[in-house]
Design an enzyme around this catalytic site. Structure first.
Site, PDB file in Angstrom:
ATOM      1  N   GLY A 165      -6.347   8.749   0.471  1.00  0.00           N
ATOM      2  CA  GLY A 165      -6.713   9.686  -0.578  1.00  0.00           C
ATOM      3  C   GLY A 165      -6.883   9.003  -1.919  1.00  0.00           C
ATOM      4  N   ALA A 166      -6.153   9.485  -2.913  1.00  0.00           N
ATOM      5  CA  ALA A 166      -6.269   8.963  -4.273  1.00  0.00           C
ATOM      6  C   ALA A 166      -5.768   7.531  -4.404  1.00  0.00           C
ATOM      7  CB  ALA A 166      -5.510   9.863  -5.239  1.00  0.00           C
ATOM      8  N   ASP A 167      -5.079   7.021  -3.387  1.00  0.00           N
ATOM      9  CA  ASP A 167      -4.592   5.638  -3.416  1.00  0.00           C
ATOM     10  C   ASP A 167      -5.552   4.663  -2.757  1.00  0.00           C
ATOM     11  OD1 ASP A 167      -2.216   6.278  -4.759  1.00  0.00           O
ATOM     12  OD2 ASP A 167      -1.227   6.840  -2.883  1.00  0.00           O
ATOM     13  N   ASP A 180     -13.953  12.920   7.856  1.00  0.00           N
ATOM     14  CA  ASP A 180     -15.049  12.736   8.812  1.00  0.00           C
ATOM     15  C   ASP A 180     -16.228  12.008   8.171  1.00  0.00           C
ATOM     16  OD1 ASP A 180     -13.578  14.012  10.763  1.00  0.00           O
ATOM     17  OD2 ASP A 180     -14.447  15.985  10.350  1.00  0.00           O
ATOM     18  N   THR A 235      -6.793   5.437   5.502  1.00  0.00           N
ATOM     19  CA  THR A 235      -7.277   6.164   4.331  1.00  0.00           C
ATOM     20  C   THR A 235      -6.098   6.824   3.635  1.00  0.00           C
ATOM     21  OG1 THR A 235      -7.763   8.130   5.676  1.00  0.00           O
ATOM     22  CG2 THR A 235      -9.532   6.538   5.371  1.00  0.00           C
TER      23      THR A 235
END
Length: 295
Positions: free
Chosen positions: A206-208, A237, A204
């Site tokens: 984030g914004a990417d 989570d 994961t």
């Protein structure tokens, strides 16, 4: 059935006008006590997506433990295998300044007493599980034992390596799905961990968005950007729980990851972890819009 092995903890947040100095007392603060612990959060997210889920963790003999059981009863998380012992339930104190800067102190309490032997007493749960989700807020030996018991029982294993902690690489490699965020992924790269070709690494970013790597093949899925971000605390989570629930329901890898992207994106628009986790219908609706814009 999904078995989640790991943590529950109370989150005690104090918002202060400024951080007091040594020996100083200041007023003007606000207090909030909420539910936390990555595994409990993930179990709630699974239940809200319609998954059948059981939680294996440890609680003390205090009011926080009573509150935890009320939460799980309300959310439909099976908790009959939770270890109850004398002592304090895990708690974290978070001091937040007006700028959003925070300082956190964790008291693990009885969670540090959740042992590999405790897990051995629940071999039947591992054998009955289709999917086992493990995080690293428990002692390392306990987390490793959870992975080993899951594989011995024939379950699929999802390892969320949070917080990043040194594990035996041969045990990490036993997980079918390795789901770190960017900083956790970097930690294991520095440690020299190389995922086997059979392991799916879901990172994961984030914004990417989210990258999915299996062997030498990597695909990056776009994020769902929100114009108003209120609280990112529970996003990770929410992602893990939603991803696990989708996999257990038979979704293909890419579809499960896209569903988890949408759920985690919705979660950042609401304050606090448990209130922010969306239900199945909300994710269904937002997922349709997401797929229309990304496919």
């Amino acid at each position: 059935m999904i078995l989640v092995v790991g943590s529950y903890g109370a989150g005690i947040t104090v918002r202060v006008p400024r951080v007091p100095g040594a020996g100083e007392t200041i007023g003007g603060s606000t207090l909030n006590i909420g539910h936390g612990g990555k595994s409990s959060n993930q179990a709630v997210a699974i239940a809200r997506q319609g998954g059948q889920v059981s939680l294996l963790t440890a609680l003390g003999d205090d009011a926080f433990a009573d509150s935890a059981r009320e939460l799980w009863d309300h959310e439909g998380v099976e908790s009959g295998r939770v270890k109850a012992t004398r002592g304090s339930t895990m708690a974290g104190v978070i001091v937040v300044e007006p700028s959003g800067e925070n300082r956190i102190a964790i008291a693990p309490g009885v969670l540090d007493e959740l042992t590999p032997e405790d897990l051995d007493a629940h071999r039947d749960a591992f054998a009955a599980a289709d999917l086992v989700v493990v995080c690293l807020e428990v002692p390392v030996a306990t987390a490793e034992r959870a992975i080993i018991l899951a594989k011995e029982g024939g379950a699929t294993v999802l390892l969320n390596p949070a917080p990043a902690t040194s594990l035996r690489h041969e045990v990490i490699a036993m997980a079918d799905y390795f789901v770190p965020n960017e900083s956790e992924h970097e930690f294991y790269v520095r440690e020299g961990y190389r995922a086997p070709a059979t392991q799916v690494v879901v990172r994961t970013q984030g914004a990417d968005g989210v990258s999915i790597t299996t062997g030498d093949a990597t695909e990056t899925l776009a994020p769902l950007t929100q114009h108003s971000v209120v609280d990112t605390t529970g996003a990770g989570d929410t992602f893990v729980g939603t991803f696990a629930a989708a996999l257990d329901a038979g979704a293909e890898l890419r579809d499960a990851a896209q569903r988890a992207i949408v759920a985690s994106s919705l979660s950042v628009t609401v304050a606090e972890v448990i209130p922010s986790m969306p239900g199945r219908s909300a994710v269904d609706e937002a997922l349709a819009d997401y797929l229309n814009t990304t496919n």
